[in-house]
Design an enzyme around this catalytic site. Structure first.
Site, mmCIF file in Angstrom:
data_model
loop_
_atom_site.group_PDB
_atom_site.id
_atom_site.type_symbol
_atom_site.label_atom_id
_atom_site.label_comp_id
_atom_site.label_asym_id
_atom_site.label_seq_id
_atom_site.Cartn_x
_atom_site.Cartn_y
_atom_site.Cartn_z
ATOM 1 N N THR A 1 1.099 -1.276 -0.520
ATOM 2 C CA THR A 1 -0.044 0.077 -0.342
ATOM 3 C C THR A 1 0.768 1.188 0.250
ATOM 4 O O THR A 1 1.886 1.223 0.454
ATOM 5 C CB THR A 1 -0.732 -0.036 0.809
ATOM 6 O OG1 THR A 1 -1.524 1.735 1.699
ATOM 7 C CG2 THR A 1 -0.065 -0.368 2.497
ATOM 8 N N ASP A 2 0.250 2.208 -0.709
ATOM 9 C CA ASP A 2 1.232 3.571 -0.468
ATOM 10 C C ASP A 2 1.569 3.933 1.169
ATOM 11 O O ASP A 2 1.931 4.772 1.910
ATOM 12 C CB ASP A 2 0.260 4.811 -0.955
ATOM 13 C CG ASP A 2 -0.901 5.143 -0.713
ATOM 14 O OD1 ASP A 2 -1.390 4.414 0.427
ATOM 15 O OD2 ASP A 2 -1.620 6.195 -1.373
ATOM 16 N N GLU A 3 0.166 3.875 2.012
ATOM 17 C CA GLU A 3 0.084 4.550 3.209
ATOM 18 C C GLU A 3 1.605 3.641 4.068
ATOM 19 O O GLU A 3 1.641 4.511 5.261
ATOM 20 C CB GLU A 3 -0.937 3.413 4.229
ATOM 21 C CG GLU A 3 -2.759 3.534 3.800
ATOM 22 C CD GLU A 3 -3.601 3.516 4.676
ATOM 23 O OE1 GLU A 3 -3.443 2.962 6.010
ATOM 24 O OE2 GLU A 3 -4.723 3.607 4.097
ATOM 25 N N TYR B 1 -1.653 -0.295 11.094
ATOM 26 C CA TYR B 1 -2.200 -1.531 10.016
ATOM 27 C C TYR B 1 -1.014 -1.269 9.175
ATOM 28 O O TYR B 1 -0.271 -1.756 8.229
ATOM 29 C CB TYR B 1 -2.802 -0.969 9.142
ATOM 30 C CG TYR B 1 -2.992 -0.893 7.302
ATOM 31 C CD1 TYR B 1 -3.645 -2.060 7.027
ATOM 32 C CD2 TYR B 1 -2.723 -0.454 7.090
ATOM 33 C CE1 TYR B 1 -3.542 -2.674 5.773
ATOM 34 C CE2 TYR B 1 -2.853 -0.147 5.143
ATOM 35 C CZ TYR B 1 -3.743 -1.663 4.823
ATOM 36 O OH TYR B 1 -3.214 -2.160 3.366
ATOM 37 N N LYS C 1 2.011 -3.419 7.222
ATOM 38 C CA LYS C 1 2.623 -3.473 5.345
ATOM 39 C C LYS C 1 3.678 -3.221 5.515
ATOM 40 O O LYS C 1 4.485 -3.950 4.490
ATOM 41 C CB LYS C 1 1.496 -2.673 5.461
ATOM 42 C CG LYS C 1 -0.144 -3.346 4.958
ATOM 43 C CD LYS C 1 -0.168 -4.618 4.805
ATOM 44 C CE LYS C 1 0.383 -4.616 2.866
ATOM 45 N NZ LYS C 1 -0.626 -5.921 3.190
#
Ligand code: NAD
Ligand code: DAU
Length: 347
Positions: A130-132, A155, A159
């Site tokens: 993810t970009d997060e 989260y 990741k």
């Protein structure tokens, strides 16, 4: 090729499974999913009888089970999507994110490393991220593949950790891998805990639309089938040990997106203009809320020729139509545990 797709009963995974099963009749696709609250075999009803598709119910935390299926099916590639994926849930229960997203990924890495030890050619471990992991942007700039990791939620920290493990297995054991970091997806089969499907469902039911904080947070939205197309391309054409960012060049402030959604829903439901906007309710902010995400997807465009195929307005309309035509799906996923989750989160 025998390909293992993990998390294939979830939102993005189900679109990836369908794409591979229908586009590649010569491949056999094995969908491994634990069927948590987010996994739903109804997402794959249309392809469940295809001869090149097999569902395997199992948990990526269960190493002996992974061992058994690797032994039996001799996978040539793994496309790893299984994860706990909702930021709000990671704030109330970080450990389940550590278990699935970190330990589960390391389990898969161990097994892939061991089974592919002798012959790594044409093998591929594809980790969907993810970009997060890049943290939060201010008013300017975009995330590139070189942006340092700076995760803010349990989260995104889980990741980021799993991404580091994948790279470490590439360096240490020579595992052939590729990683993609994608922005916010939307589309059919999205579980109604995330912004767009939650608000579509609440508008249908005339319930308040809980906008966090001042609603000025910005996300970069991509139609899920465009993400599945990018995954297909990267799996086949991506360079070993590379990272590609995937995004729609499509930034929206939450409040502007919600107003657009309200307008489209009023039209679809034949309600007077302005009806749904009256449901907007500003609520307590998410702790550690990232201000802005924006993906620079020029590398995947330049090197592999990928770009999104639909505009946001087209994708949103397709999405709304799908939810209105699949009320039964919505009824099923919003019964039972969902009500309890909703009460706890929003009351
Ligand atoms: P989702 O929550 O809809 O689906 C996750 C799937 O994984 C479910 O089917 C669930 O049953 C399965 N699963 C969970 N724990 C498992 C376990 N221990 N063993 C086996 N299966 C398990 O998630 P999604 O939104 O489809 O996201 C899929 C992947 O894409 C995730 O890795 C996520 O981090 C990543 N991603 C999501 C987005 C997005 O906007 N949704 C954007 C970028 C990246
Ligand atoms: O950026 C990619 C990520 O996008 C994925 O890795 C995650 O798996 C996925 O869940 C998504 O994370 P977000 O936190 O950005 O998505 P979510 O739909 O939960 O929230 C989008 C924005 O809307 C965010 O700014 C929070 C806000 N929001 C969300 C909910 C659920 C609200 O204002 N109200 C809500 O009720």
């Amino acid at each position: 090729m025998n390909i293992l797709i993990t998390g294939g009963a979830g939102f993005i995974g189900s679109h990836v499974v369908r794409r591979f099963v229908t586009n590649y009749p010569d491949y056999h696709i094995y969908n491994l999913d634990a069927l948590t609250y987010a996994g739903n075999l109804e997402n794959l009803r249309d392809i469940e009888d295809y001869p090149n598709y097999t569902f395997l119910k199992g948990d990526i935390l269960d190493a002996p089970f992974l061992n058994q299926i690797f032994e039996k099916y001799k996978f040539d590639g793994v496309i790893h999507l299984a994860a706990e994926s909702h930021v709000d849930r990671s704030i109330t229960d970080p450990l389940s994110f550590v278990r699935t997203n970190i330990i589960g990924t390391v389990n898969l890495l161990n097994i892939s490393r061991d089974f592919w030890k002798e012959k790594k050619d044409n093998k591929r471990f594809y980790h969907i991220s993810t970009d997060e992991v890049y943290g939060s942007l201010g008013a300017d700039g975009m995330f590139t593949e070189e942006t340092p990791y700076d995760p803010n939620s349990p989260y995104s920290a889980s990741k980021a950790s799993s991404d580091h493990f994948v790279r470490a297995y590439g360096e240490t054991y020579g595992l052939p891998y590729v990683i993609t970091n994608c922005s916010n997806n939307y589309g059919p089969n999205h579980f109604p805990e995330k912004l767009i499907p939650l608000f579509v469902n609440n508008i249908i039911e005339n319930k308040p639309l809980p906008v966090y904080g001042d609603g000025k947070y910005t996300r970069d939205w991509l139609f899920v089938k465009d993400h599945a197309a990018a995954i297909d391309l990267v799996f086949h054409k991506g360079k070993n040990r590379e990272t590609y960012n995937i995004g729609g060049f499509n930034e929206w402030q939450n409040i502007e997106l919600v107003k657009l959604l309200c307008r489209l829903m009023d039209e679809k439901l034949n309600r007077p203009a302005g009806t749904s906007e009256k449901l907007i309710t500003y609520v307590r902010d998410r702790p550690g809320h990232d201000l802005r995400y924006a993906i620079d997807a020029s590398k995947i465009n330049r090197e592999l020729g990928w770009k999104p195929s639909v505009t946001f307005e087209q994708g949103l309309e397709l999405t709304i139509d799908w939810y209105l035509e699949n009320q039964e799906w919505l009824d099923h996923v919003t019964s039972g545990d969902y009500q309890e989750y909703y009460e706890k989160m929003y009351k």
